[in-house]
Design a protein around this motif. Sequence first.
Motif, PDB file in Angstrom:
ATOM      1  N   LYS A   1       0.861  -1.197   0.000  1.00  7.21           N
ATOM      2  CA  LYS A   1       0.000   0.000   0.000  1.00  7.21           C
ATOM      3  C   LYS A   1       0.889   1.235   0.000  1.00  7.21           C
ATOM      4  CE  LYS A   1      -3.827  -2.514   1.889  1.00  7.21           C
ATOM      5  NZ  LYS A   1      -3.244  -3.615   2.681  1.00  7.21           N
ATOM      6  N   GLY A   2       1.827   1.316   0.924  1.00  6.31           N
ATOM      7  CA  GLY A   2       2.797   2.415   0.932  1.00  6.31           C
ATOM      8  C   GLY A   2       4.134   1.896   0.429  1.00  6.31           C
ATOM      9  N   GLU A   3       5.213   2.644   0.743  1.00  4.42           N
ATOM     10  CA  GLU A   3       6.543   2.176   0.328  1.00  4.42           C
ATOM     11  C   GLU A   3       7.161   1.312   1.434  1.00  4.42           C
ATOM     12  OE1 GLU A   3      10.581   4.421  -0.858  1.00  4.42           O
ATOM     13  OE2 GLU A   3       8.848   4.887  -2.121  1.00  4.42           O
ATOM     14  N   PRO A   4       7.641   0.118   1.099  1.00  2.00           N
ATOM     15  CA  PRO A   4       8.232  -0.730   2.151  1.00  2.00           C
ATOM     16  C   PRO A   4       9.535  -0.133   2.683  1.00  2.00           C
ATOM     17  CG  PRO A   4       8.587  -1.691  -0.016  1.00  2.00           C
ATOM     18  CD  PRO A   4       7.688  -0.517  -0.219  1.00  2.00           C
ATOM     19  N   LYS A   5       9.760  -0.292   3.984  1.00  2.00           N
ATOM     20  CA  LYS A   5      10.990   0.225   4.591  1.00  2.00           C
ATOM     21  C   LYS A   5      11.845  -0.953   5.031  1.00  2.00           C
ATOM     22  CE  LYS A   5       9.773   4.834   6.042  1.00  2.00           C
ATOM     23  NZ  LYS A   5       8.464   4.838   5.362  1.00  2.00           N
ATOM     24  N   LEU A   6      12.986  -1.099   4.396  1.00  2.00           N
ATOM     25  CA  LEU A   6      13.850  -2.240   4.699  1.00  2.00           C
ATOM     26  C   LEU A   6      14.867  -1.883   5.783  1.00  2.00           C
ATOM     27  CD1 LEU A   6      12.563  -3.003   1.954  1.00  2.00           C
ATOM     28  CD2 LEU A   6      14.684  -4.159   1.370  1.00  2.00           C
ATOM     29  N   ASP A   7      15.126  -2.828   6.669  1.00  2.00           N
ATOM     30  CA  ASP A   7      16.097  -2.633   7.743  1.00  2.00           C
ATOM     31  C   ASP A   7      17.471  -3.112   7.237  1.00  2.00           C
ATOM     32  OD1 ASP A   7      17.620  -2.602  10.023  1.00  2.00           O
ATOM     33  OD2 ASP A   7      16.052  -3.433  11.313  1.00  2.00           O
ATOM     34  N   PHE A   8      18.197  -2.194   6.575  1.00  2.00           N
ATOM     35  CA  PHE A   8      19.481  -2.566   5.964  1.00  2.00           C
ATOM     36  C   PHE A   8      20.561  -2.888   6.997  1.00  2.00           C
ATOM     37  CE2 PHE A   8      17.459   0.015   2.580  1.00  2.00           C
ATOM     38  CZ  PHE A   8      17.397  -0.972   1.600  1.00  2.00           C
ATOM     39  N   ASP A   9      20.509  -2.214   8.165  1.00  2.00           N
ATOM     40  CA  ASP A   9      21.514  -2.500   9.209  1.00  2.00           C
ATOM     41  C   ASP A   9      21.393  -3.946   9.682  1.00  2.00           C
ATOM     42  OD1 ASP A   9      22.414   0.061   9.060  1.00  2.00           O
ATOM     43  OD2 ASP A   9      21.189   0.786  10.736  1.00  2.00           O
ATOM     44  N   ARG A  10      20.155  -4.389   9.799  1.00  2.00           N
ATOM     45  CA  ARG A  10      19.900  -5.772  10.226  1.00  2.00           C
ATOM     46  C   ARG A  10      20.445  -6.746   9.172  1.00  2.00           C
ATOM     47  NH1 ARG A  10      15.913  -7.670  13.910  1.00  2.00           N
ATOM     48  NH2 ARG A  10      15.223  -5.519  14.094  1.00  2.00           N
ATOM     49  N   LEU A  11      20.177  -6.450   7.909  1.00  2.00           N
ATOM     50  CA  LEU A  11      20.668  -7.300   6.816  1.00  2.00           C
ATOM     51  C   LEU A  11      22.200  -7.388   6.850  1.00  2.00           C
ATOM     52  CD1 LEU A  11      20.782  -8.737   4.057  1.00  2.00           C
ATOM     53  CD2 LEU A  11      20.267  -6.552   2.954  1.00  2.00           C
ATOM     54  N   LYS A  12      22.854  -6.233   6.990  1.00  4.86           N
ATOM     55  CA  LYS A  12      24.316  -6.174   7.000  1.00  4.86           C
ATOM     56  C   LYS A  12      24.879  -7.040   8.131  1.00  4.86           C
ATOM     57  CE  LYS A  12      27.875  -2.615   6.615  1.00  4.86           C
ATOM     58  NZ  LYS A  12      28.608  -2.485   7.876  1.00  4.86           N
ATOM     59  N   LYS A  13      24.268  -6.904   9.290  1.00  2.00           N
ATOM     60  CA  LYS A  13      24.727  -7.645  10.474  1.00  2.00           C
ATOM     61  C   LYS A  13      24.567  -9.163  10.265  1.00  2.00           C
ATOM     62  CE  LYS A  13      24.509  -7.301  15.453  1.00  2.00           C
ATOM     63  NZ  LYS A  13      23.721  -6.916  16.605  1.00  2.00           N
ATOM     64  N   ILE A  14      23.405  -9.553   9.729  1.00  2.00           N
ATOM     65  CA  ILE A  14      23.140 -10.988   9.520  1.00  2.00           C
ATOM     66  C   ILE A  14      24.145 -11.558   8.512  1.00  2.00           C
ATOM     67  CG2 ILE A  14      21.455 -12.701   8.700  1.00  2.00           C
ATOM     68  CD1 ILE A  14      19.231 -10.730   9.699  1.00  2.00           C
ATOM     69  N   LYS A  15      24.389 -10.807   7.429  1.00  2.00           N
ATOM     70  CA  LYS A  15      25.329 -11.307   6.402  1.00  2.00           C
ATOM     71  C   LYS A  15      26.727 -11.470   6.994  1.00  2.00           C
ATOM     72  CE  LYS A  15      26.145 -12.457   2.060  1.00  2.00           C
ATOM     73  NZ  LYS A  15      25.357 -13.367   1.234  1.00  2.00           N
ATOM     74  N   GLU A  16      27.154 -10.477   7.782  1.00  2.00           N
ATOM     75  CA  GLU A  16      28.494 -10.553   8.388  1.00  2.00           C
ATOM     76  C   GLU A  16      28.601 -11.753   9.325  1.00  2.00           C
ATOM     77  OE1 GLU A  16      29.422  -5.762   8.264  1.00  2.00           O
ATOM     78  OE2 GLU A  16      28.933  -6.677  10.207  1.00  2.00           O
TER      79      GLU A  16
END
Length: 283
Positions: A183-198
């Motif tokens: 409905k609106g624009e999705p907001k992604l938690d990039f810090d969380r993604l970065k941490k998980i990948k590391e």
Amino acid sequence: MLVTGIEILKKAHKEGYAVGAFNTSNLEITQAIVEAAEETKSPVIIQVSEGGLKYAGIETISSIVRTMAEKASVPVALHLDHGTDFNTVMKCLRNGWTSVMMDASKLPLEENIKVTKTVVEIAHGMGVSVEAEIGKIGGTEDNITVDEREAAMTDPEEALKFAKETGIDYLAIAIGTAHGPYKGEPKLDFDRLKKIKEMLNIPLVLHGASGVPEEAIKKAVSLGINKINIDTDIRQAFARRLRELIEKDSEVYDPRKILGPCKDAMKEVIKQKMILFGAAGKA
Ligand code: G3H
Ligand code: 13P
Ligand code: ZN
């Protein structure tokens, strides 16, 4: 050629791009996916949900995808999307699938670990790759509060424990996307993604990627997403072309003259995604 999911995703993880995983449930969608992959020289994952299996029948959809994958000039994996039922996962293994998702994300962590670990043991014994989910990727229609949204996101420590104890090949994470049209624009938690990948250093999967702005997709790929699931954008391209066609020519009745152009519309959307994800030219 038909290959395993990890064969495709290991290379994507190493080289830093993402492979599209597109949902199918019939002949024309499968044709659109394979043709798009061949025309852009992209590796591709073709996936079927439990709903898709029910619609098409497991033997029929397995035959369609496997036949087209074996003949394809690019690597193709056949993947079960959101397998919530253990027996369905086993049936896919029997039918020659090369990747399965055991989605027990609705269960408590220890139970999710237990069932996923069993699937990994069996699937790996058969040379099949496994995806699982930690955190909860809901639908856009779910009415949840900001706090509930945050609580549903993947906890990096839990993800690490989960990956270590289960031995999965790739992990679906919840970082703010949802299934279906936004409905609106999705907001992604990039810090969380970065941490998980590391912390995990394995291929990561983004579900609910239809309708996510291009810049956000590019950033997610740069931070370690290697498999991107797209269904809604394909469905919408199909429905848009179908409506246009019928409106323009109310006399048309040959299914090939209707479904052929719809397939081309889906193919265009899929090709654009492959280019955006960085998979084009990687086959
Ligand atoms: O994860 C959701 C996919 O878009 C599959 O949807 O269950 O309607 O086939 P479906
Ligand atoms: P979309 O509804 O955003 O296309 O998500 C598809 C998906 O995640 C399938 O598993
Ligand atoms: Zn999904």
